[in-house]
Design a protein around this motif. Structure first.
Motif, PDB file in Angstrom:
ATOM      1  N   SER A   5      -6.104 -22.445 -75.371  1.00 34.92           N
ATOM      2  CA  SER A   5      -5.688 -22.564 -76.494  1.00 34.92           C
ATOM      3  C   SER A   5      -4.228 -23.006 -76.676  1.00 34.92           C
ATOM      4  N   GLY A   6      -3.963 -24.340 -75.986  1.00 39.57           N
ATOM      5  CA  GLY A   6      -2.725 -24.684 -75.702  1.00 39.57           C
ATOM      6  C   GLY A   6      -2.708 -25.811 -76.676  1.00 39.57           C
ATOM      7  N   LEU A   7      -1.613 -26.954 -76.374  1.00 35.12           N
ATOM      8  CA  LEU A   7      -1.553 -27.886 -77.161  1.00 35.12           C
ATOM      9  C   LEU A   7      -2.771 -28.521 -78.130  1.00 35.12           C
ATOM     10  N   MET A   8      -3.600 -28.786 -77.199  1.00 35.97           N
ATOM     11  CA  MET A   8      -4.839 -29.388 -77.782  1.00 35.97           C
ATOM     12  C   MET A   8      -5.885 -28.260 -78.206  1.00 35.97           C
ATOM     13  N   ARG A  11      -2.185 -17.423 -71.677  1.00 38.51           N
ATOM     14  CA  ARG A  11      -1.621 -16.171 -70.860  1.00 38.51           C
ATOM     15  C   ARG A  11      -1.219 -14.807 -71.420  1.00 38.51           C
ATOM     16  N   LYS A  47      -0.734 -14.516 -78.287  1.00 44.05           N
ATOM     17  CA  LYS A  47      -0.689 -16.264 -78.819  1.00 44.05           C
ATOM     18  C   LYS A  47      -2.245 -16.344 -79.463  1.00 44.05           C
ATOM     19  N   VAL A  51      -8.087 -27.201 -70.728  1.00 40.86           N
ATOM     20  CA  VAL A  51      -7.436 -26.718 -70.033  1.00 40.86           C
ATOM     21  C   VAL A  51      -6.750 -27.744 -68.959  1.00 40.86           C
ATOM     22  N   LEU A  84      -8.273 -33.875 -68.855  1.00 41.51           N
ATOM     23  CA  LEU A  84      -8.354 -34.988 -67.976  1.00 41.51           C
ATOM     24  C   LEU A  84      -8.238 -34.516 -66.617  1.00 41.51           C
ATOM     25  N   GLY A 136     -10.018 -36.474 -75.854  1.00 41.93           N
ATOM     26  CA  GLY A 136      -8.688 -36.650 -74.923  1.00 41.93           C
ATOM     27  C   GLY A 136      -8.016 -37.821 -75.136  1.00 41.93           C
ATOM     28  N   SER A 156      -1.808 -34.655 -78.587  1.00 41.70           N
ATOM     29  CA  SER A 156      -2.006 -33.277 -79.677  1.00 41.70           C
ATOM     30  C   SER A 156      -1.257 -33.835 -80.738  1.00 41.70           C
TER      31      SER A 156
HETATM   32  N1  LIG Z   1      -1.477 -32.573 -74.736  1.00 43.00           N
HETATM   33  C1  LIG Z   1      -2.017 -33.542 -75.027  1.00 43.00           C
HETATM   34  O1  LIG Z   1      -1.519 -34.290 -75.972  1.00 43.00           O
HETATM   35  C2  LIG Z   1      -3.221 -33.862 -74.407  1.00 43.00           C
HETATM   36  C3  LIG Z   1      -4.031 -35.292 -74.694  1.00 43.00           C
HETATM   37  C4  LIG Z   1      -5.305 -35.385 -74.127  1.00 43.00           C
HETATM   38  C5  LIG Z   1      -5.840 -34.714 -73.203  1.00 43.00           C
HETATM   39  N2  LIG Z   1      -5.184 -33.574 -72.868  1.00 43.00           N
HETATM   40  C6  LIG Z   1      -5.770 -32.814 -71.782  1.00 43.00           C
HETATM   41  O2  LIG Z   1      -6.241 -31.665 -72.237  1.00 43.00           O
HETATM   42  C7  LIG Z   1      -6.183 -30.508 -71.592  1.00 43.00           C
HETATM   43  C8  LIG Z   1      -5.162 -29.373 -72.130  1.00 43.00           C
HETATM   44  O3  LIG Z   1      -4.044 -30.095 -72.379  1.00 43.00           O
HETATM   45  P1  LIG Z   1      -2.939 -29.341 -73.193  1.00 43.00           P
HETATM   46  O4  LIG Z   1      -1.820 -30.113 -73.283  1.00 43.00           O
HETATM   47  O5  LIG Z   1      -3.439 -28.618 -74.393  1.00 43.00           O
HETATM   48  O6  LIG Z   1      -2.434 -28.193 -72.213  1.00 43.00           O
HETATM   49  P2  LIG Z   1      -1.720 -26.797 -72.275  1.00 43.00           P
HETATM   50  O7  LIG Z   1      -0.756 -26.727 -73.653  1.00 43.00           O
HETATM   51  O8  LIG Z   1      -0.965 -26.397 -71.122  1.00 43.00           O
HETATM   52  O9  LIG Z   1      -3.125 -25.849 -72.639  1.00 43.00           O
HETATM   53  C9  LIG Z   1      -3.644 -25.130 -71.627  1.00 43.00           C
HETATM   54  C10 LIG Z   1      -4.046 -23.645 -72.012  1.00 43.00           C
HETATM   55  O10 LIG Z   1      -4.663 -23.004 -70.927  1.00 43.00           O
HETATM   56  C11 LIG Z   1      -3.916 -21.726 -70.895  1.00 43.00           C
HETATM   57  N3  LIG Z   1      -3.631 -21.403 -69.603  1.00 43.00           N
HETATM   58  C12 LIG Z   1      -3.122 -21.854 -68.435  1.00 43.00           C
HETATM   59  N4  LIG Z   1      -3.029 -21.318 -67.398  1.00 43.00           N
HETATM   60  C13 LIG Z   1      -3.769 -20.098 -67.597  1.00 43.00           C
HETATM   61  C14 LIG Z   1      -3.925 -18.767 -66.823  1.00 43.00           C
HETATM   62  N5  LIG Z   1      -3.655 -18.932 -65.767  1.00 43.00           N
HETATM   63  N6  LIG Z   1      -4.781 -17.772 -67.789  1.00 43.00           N
HETATM   64  C15 LIG Z   1      -4.799 -18.129 -68.796  1.00 43.00           C
HETATM   65  N7  LIG Z   1      -4.781 -19.216 -69.614  1.00 43.00           N
HETATM   66  C16 LIG Z   1      -3.943 -20.306 -69.147  1.00 43.00           C
HETATM   67  C17 LIG Z   1      -2.628 -22.107 -71.462  1.00 43.00           C
HETATM   68  O11 LIG Z   1      -1.970 -20.961 -71.851  1.00 43.00           O
HETATM   69  P3  LIG Z   1      -0.428 -20.519 -72.604  1.00 43.00           P
HETATM   70  O12 LIG Z   1      -0.798 -20.741 -74.062  1.00 43.00           O
HETATM   71  O13 LIG Z   1      -0.255 -19.253 -72.337  1.00 43.00           O
HETATM   72  O14 LIG Z   1       0.399 -21.705 -71.970  1.00 43.00           O
HETATM   73  C18 LIG Z   1      -2.895 -22.783 -72.720  1.00 43.00           C
HETATM   74  O15 LIG Z   1      -3.391 -22.131 -73.578  1.00 43.00           O
HETATM   75  C19 LIG Z   1      -5.663 -31.025 -70.127  1.00 43.00           C
HETATM   76  O16 LIG Z   1      -6.541 -31.365 -69.402  1.00 43.00           O
HETATM   77  C20 LIG Z   1      -5.043 -32.369 -70.610  1.00 43.00           C
HETATM   78  O17 LIG Z   1      -4.855 -33.372 -69.701  1.00 43.00           O
HETATM   79  C21 LIG Z   1      -3.959 -33.330 -73.373  1.00 43.00           C
END
Ligand SMILES: NC(=O)c1ccc[n+]([C@@H]2O[C@H](COP(=O)([O-])OP(=O)(O)OC[C@H]3O[C@@H](n4cnc5c(N)ncnc54)[C@H](OP(=O)(O)O)[C@@H]3O)[C@@H](O)[C@H]2O)c1
Length: 216
Positions: free
Chosen positions: A8-11, A32, A36, A67, A92, A127, A131
């Motif tokens: 539950s991060g950016l995406m 984490r 949140k 993730v 990705l 993907g 976001s």
């Molecule tokens: N961001 C983009 O624009 C974008 C675009 C296209 C594709 N993607 C892909 O989409 C995927 C997600 O990207 P994102 O940017 O959304 O990543 P992100 O913001 O880092 O979100 C990842 C989620 O995983 C959680 N997490 C990480 N480590 C953890 C742990 N040890 N225990 C529990 N939760 C944990 C994070 O927790 P927290 O919330 O506490 O940090 C967060 O909620 C990736 O594979 C990325 O390559 C991203």
């Protein structure tokens, strides 16, 4: 639809919020801090709630995997059995410092994921856009010229379900074919990231395919 969010991060946070605003039942999981997830659920409104990955994977039609590649095994282990679920991945297969793909050319992150969970119907979708553009696309969903969003999968029923979700978020779904097409869409995302984050025009960028009649 009932939708579980794994990551539950950016995406995951934004897509889960938009799914909830489109009327779906959403469970946010895997951050984490539990607080949140609760905040996301509160702000998303509707019937959104926070849960564990196992709760998010229970009794749902669709799971969104959002993730970092290095967390995929951990979140899947926490989710438990996902047989029969539609598993949409926007994740990705990036290396630890997010500078390159660790799977490419002869396979894709989506195909490697499908090998890990052979009982799930893996769909590669969402993907290919950053976001930062998601809320703007949702806001503009009544406009005639929707941006495109490519998706690929091997299961036709799963594809139809995910096409509905893509429309709900405000995109025009473009069926790119079987899951192995993720070998092309995943590297395309790095082009999108370049345009989003390296230019001066901001990261809220999407893309649109246009077709023309052939002229002789
Ligand atoms: N961001 C983009 O624009 C974008 C675009 C296209 C594709 N993607 C892909 O989409 C995927 C997600 O990207 P994102 O940017 O959304 O990543 P992100 O913001 O880092 O979100 C990842 C989620 O995983 C959680 N997490 C990480 N480590 C953890 C742990 N040890 N225990 C529990 N939760 C944990 C994070 O927790 P927290 O919330 O506490 O940090 C967060 O909620 C990736 O594979 C990325 O390559 C991203």
């Amino acid at each position: 639809m009932r939708i579980g969010i794994l990551g539950s991060g950016l995406m995951g946070g934004k897509l889960g919020t938009l799914f909830a605003r489109a009327g779906h039942d959403v469970v946010f999981s895997y951050a984490r801090e539990r607080s949140k997830l609760e905040g996301l659920a509160r702000e998303a409104g509707g019937r959104a709630r926070a849960g564990t990955p196992r709760e998010a994977a229970q009794d749902v039609d669709v799971l969104l995997l959002a993730v970092h590649w290095s967390r995929v095994d951990d979140v899947l282990a926490q989710a438990g059995n996902v047989d029969g679920r539609i598993l949409v991945t926007c994740s990705l297969p990036m290396n630890a410092d997010d500078t390159g793909l660790v799977v490419a050319h002869t396979s894709s992150g989506a195909e490697e994921l499908a090998k890990k969970v052979p009982g799930a119907h893996v769909v590669s979708a969402f993907g290919t856009v950053p976001s930062e553009v998601l809320f703007a696309v949702f806001e503009a969903r009544e406009s005639e010229r929707r941006p495109s969003l490519v998706y690929s999968a091997d299961d036709e029923e799963a594809k139809a379900t995910v096409a509905t979700l893509i429309r709900d978020v405000g995109f025009d779904p473009v069926d790119a074919g079987p899951l192995e097409i993720a070998r092309y869409s995943e590297p395309f995302t790095l082009l999108m990231a370049r345009l989003a984050y390296e230019g001066d025009e901001g990261p809220a960028i999407a893309y649109r395919f246009e077709r023309y009649e052939e002229q002789n």
